[in-house]
Enzyme design. Structure first.
Site, PDB file in Angstrom:
ATOM      1  N   SER B  21       9.279 -62.873  -2.787  1.00  0.00           N
ATOM      2  CA  SER B  21       9.195 -64.278  -3.141  1.00  0.00           C
ATOM      3  C   SER B  21       7.848 -64.874  -2.705  1.00  0.00           C
ATOM      4  CB  SER B  21      10.334 -65.041  -2.466  1.00  0.00           C
ATOM      5  OG  SER B  21      10.221 -66.413  -2.754  1.00  0.00           O
ATOM      6  N   GLY B  72       3.191 -74.045   1.598  1.00  0.00           N
ATOM      7  CA  GLY B  72       4.090 -75.184   1.762  1.00  0.00           C
ATOM      8  C   GLY B  72       5.111 -75.297   0.641  1.00  0.00           C
ATOM      9  N   LEU B  73       5.523 -74.126   0.125  1.00  0.00           N
ATOM     10  CA  LEU B  73       6.624 -74.089  -0.851  1.00  0.00           C
ATOM     11  C   LEU B  73       6.404 -74.935  -2.096  1.00  0.00           C
ATOM     12  CD1 LEU B  73       9.716 -73.948   1.512  1.00  0.00           C
ATOM     13  CD2 LEU B  73       9.002 -72.206  -0.119  1.00  0.00           C
ATOM     14  N   CYS B 129      10.870 -69.874   6.181  1.00  0.00           N
ATOM     15  CA  CYS B 129       9.506 -70.241   5.814  1.00  0.00           C
ATOM     16  C   CYS B 129       8.832 -70.922   6.992  1.00  0.00           C
ATOM     17  CB  CYS B 129       9.463 -71.168   4.609  1.00  0.00           C
ATOM     18  SG  CYS B 129       7.771 -71.660   4.230  1.00  0.00           S
ATOM     19  N   ASN B 192      10.021 -62.209   6.682  1.00  0.00           N
ATOM     20  CA  ASN B 192       9.128 -63.247   6.185  1.00  0.00           C
ATOM     21  C   ASN B 192       7.807 -63.100   6.941  1.00  0.00           C
ATOM     22  OD1 ASN B 192       8.103 -65.650   4.991  1.00  0.00           O
ATOM     23  ND2 ASN B 192      10.172 -66.467   4.855  1.00  0.00           N
ATOM     24  N   GLY B 243       6.983 -56.303   4.117  1.00  0.00           N
ATOM     25  CA  GLY B 243       5.980 -56.651   5.131  1.00  0.00           C
ATOM     26  C   GLY B 243       4.837 -55.657   5.050  1.00  0.00           C
ATOM     27  N   GLY B 244       3.828 -55.978   4.251  1.00  0.00           N
ATOM     28  CA  GLY B 244       2.624 -55.153   4.203  1.00  0.00           C
ATOM     29  C   GLY B 244       2.731 -53.867   3.424  1.00  0.00           C
ATOM     30  N   GLY B 265       4.820 -57.809  -1.793  1.00  0.00           N
ATOM     31  CA  GLY B 265       4.284 -59.164  -1.768  1.00  0.00           C
ATOM     32  C   GLY B 265       2.783 -59.208  -1.963  1.00  0.00           C
ATOM     33  N   THR B 266       2.070 -59.329  -0.848  1.00  0.00           N
ATOM     34  CA  THR B 266       0.617 -59.489  -0.859  1.00  0.00           C
ATOM     35  C   THR B 266      -0.098 -58.433  -1.713  1.00  0.00           C
ATOM     36  OG1 THR B 266       0.764 -60.506   1.315  1.00  0.00           O
ATOM     37  CG2 THR B 266      -1.389 -59.653   0.684  1.00  0.00           C
TER      38      THR B 266
END
Lengths: 270, 304
Positions: B21, B72-73, B129, B192, B243-244, B265-266
């Protein structure tokens, strides 16, 4: 074809100690970037630095494109040391280009410093159509002056130290241009600008005062370049109808990567 | 032939790879680069009841092998999501997981039941978050609140699978996973981002406007992996690990540590093809090792 590809660096020229011109290949049949669009380029090997960097299209070439970049941090320092023949991962072309001037319009193109990278191809694309105002700290930071002189209807250079062109800022040149060429203001003008934020702010104000349609290109830290990460926020004015659905008086943000990097100056909330 | 499909509660994923997400927009942003049909699920950016503007820029900065973000969503809100974003995702043969964020129990309940009615496959409760002041992480770091929230949301769901996304900012993440499981969560996802700071020494200003941002990227992988390992020991519900994760080898580490599925994610930002490359990489690893099902790998860490 994909907008994610491996490019080969075909040249990486030093323009001076801090500015470089890199030429890269792009896949055959891939769309060429339009003036104002940008590429994300992977500067490192491995995970440090991690993210790609965003660079404006400087100029298209038969086999790819060029970027003009300034050494800003670790990523660009690594790029400086890349030799021709090196391959890099590239995402692009990305973002919205500058809206093109109509045949009846006269362009005022304003570049501050490395902002020239974003507007150069625009001036070249519409020969003898633009008044080009180009400023930098000193003469050694003004690039491709001969080419710009050929491409523009008029080229007005300025430097902070007066070493080339007029001493002063591009905004001084702009004010002087309209005061000495007053009839210019009666032409159908369209204005384009890229440079430091303070300059963009002043250009926007000038456009508003003189009622000139003005487009400015922003620079922002971004991670993805495709509208997913929401990092590259720029505050814009709210349209009244939409305002209701949002809570409180906070600004509304647009994405530099996909809503921009070119924005109608009238939409930006300074 | 090795099978890549996995089960998260009553939800069947054709591959164990999903988007994380906040790193994949609403799916459409990456649909020109990859075939979304290949993903186990698309997990969309956190959705709130009302649209949210997000935090003032600068919102990100790069750090060694990672990045800090404080978005900030920012999101389009429930209404626009249902009307404009969900129909697009529905054109693909992949599950849709919607991450939800609220300031109050009521917000979460409203979001969950509307999305359940709309037929989304799973709800991911964002109680972790680090970048918004109210709500969110308070639910994720308070034992009582978390249990209450999960139970209430579980109650309000008819079809959707419930996933609780856990915060790494607790001393014992396994305990929070257990609380989520006891309250009825069908799965947990972790981790997260980890709150962090970067400073410009010349201006003495924080490099992101909000001062504190969430750290992601390869820098956090060993921590995330440890937390998945700890959680696997404590719960019986499936874990979505993240995570990574940058490549198939990273993803396999998470699976061996106990993850049933992994979220990317990233890495999408650096290489938009990462998710499908990881699916291919896991597939060839399994062939190479003569494994028939992912179950044989999940939690198979030889600790002895």
């Amino acid at each position: 074809m994909s907008r994610y590809f491996t490019a080969t660096i075909t040249a990486n020229l030093s323009l001076n100690s801090r500015h470089f011109l890199m030429e890269l290949t792009s896949p055959k049949n891939e769309n060429q970037a339009l003036p104002g669009q940008f590429y994300m380029i992977g500067a490192g090997r491995g995970y440090d630095p991690l993210l790609k960097r965003a660079f404006s299209l400087f100029r298209n070439t038969p086999d790819g494109f060029q970027i003009l970049y300034r050494i800003q941090g670790r990523g660009t320092a690594l790029m400086r040391d890349m030799k021709a023949g090196t391959s890099v991962e590239v995402l692009g072309p990305l973002g919205r280009p500058y809206p093109e001037p109509s045949k009846k319009q006269t362009s005022l193109v304003i570049a501050g410093g490395v902002g020239i990278a974003s507007v150069f191809s625009l001036v070249e694309k519409f020969p003898k159509q633009a008044y080009m105002l180009y400023g930098a700290r000193s003469g050694e930071d003004l690039f491709y002056v001969a080419e710009l002189r050929d491409a523009a209807r008029a080229l007005i250079l300025s430097t902070d130290d007066g070493s080339l062109g007029k001493k002063g800022t591009v905004m001084d040149s702009l004010q002087e241009l309209v005061s000495t060429h007053a009839p210019l203001l009666n032409e159908r003008l369209i204005m384009y600008a890229c440079g430091p934020e303070q300059m963009l702010r002043e250009v926007s104000h000038f456009g508003m005062v003189h009622n000139i349609q003005t487009y400015i290109s922003f620079e922002a830290h971004m991670a993805c370049g495709v509208g997913a990460c929401l990092s590259c926020a720029v505050a814009v004015k709210k349209k009244k109808r939409k305002q209701k659905s949002y809570q409180d008086g906070e600004p509304l943000y647009k994405k530099v990567c996909t809503d921009g990097p070119v924005f109608d100056a009238g939409d930006v909330a300074w | 032939m090795s099978r890549l499909d996995v089960q998260i509660g009553s939800m069947h994923l054709k591959t164990p790879v999903v988007s994380a997400s906040g790193c994949f927009g609403y799916g459409e942003e990456y649909s020109e680069f990859i075939d979304l049909n290949r993903l186990g699920a698309v997990v969309v950016k956190g959705i709130s009841l009302k649209p949210m503007h997000g935090n003032p820029p600068p919102r990100i900065c790069e750090t060694p092998c990672g990045m800090l973000n404080s978005i900030g969503l920012q999101n389009v809100g429930l209404k626009v999501f249902l009307k404009e974003k969900l129909p697009f995702l529905r054109t693909f043969d992949t599950k849709v997981i919607v991450n939800i964020f609220g300031n109050s129990m009521k917000d979460y309940e409203k979001l969950a039941s509307s999305l359940d009615d709309a037929g989304v496959d799973a709800i991911e409760l964002n109680v972790s978050c680090p970048n918004v002041r109210k709500g969110g992480i308070w639910f994720g770091t308070d034992r009582k609140m978390l249990g209450k929230l999960v139970a209430a949301i579980k109650e309000s769901l008819q079809h959707s699978v419930l996933i609780t996304k856990l915060s790494p900012t607790v001393s014992d993440i396994g305990e929070f996973a257990q609380i989520a499981e006891d309250a009825g969560s069908d799965a947990v996802s972790l981790i997260n981002t980890i709150p962090g700071i970067a400073i410009d020494i010349n201006t003495r200003k924080p490099k992101i406007r909000n001062i504190i941002g969430g750290l992601s990227g390869p820098a956090i992988k060993p921590i995330a992996l440890r937390m998945v390992y700890e959680t696997y020991r404590r719960v019986t519900i499936p874990i979505i690990g993240m995570g990574g994760i940058m490549n198939a080898s990273d993803a396999l580490e998470f699976i061996i540590a106990g993850a049933t599925a992994v979220a990317i994610g990233t890495a999408n930002f650096i290489n938009p093809l990462t998710t499908v490359e990881i699916i291919d990489g896991i597939s060839s690893f399994m062939k190479q090792k003569n494994l028939t099902a992912l179950d044989d790998l999940t939690g198979s860490l030889h600790a002895g």
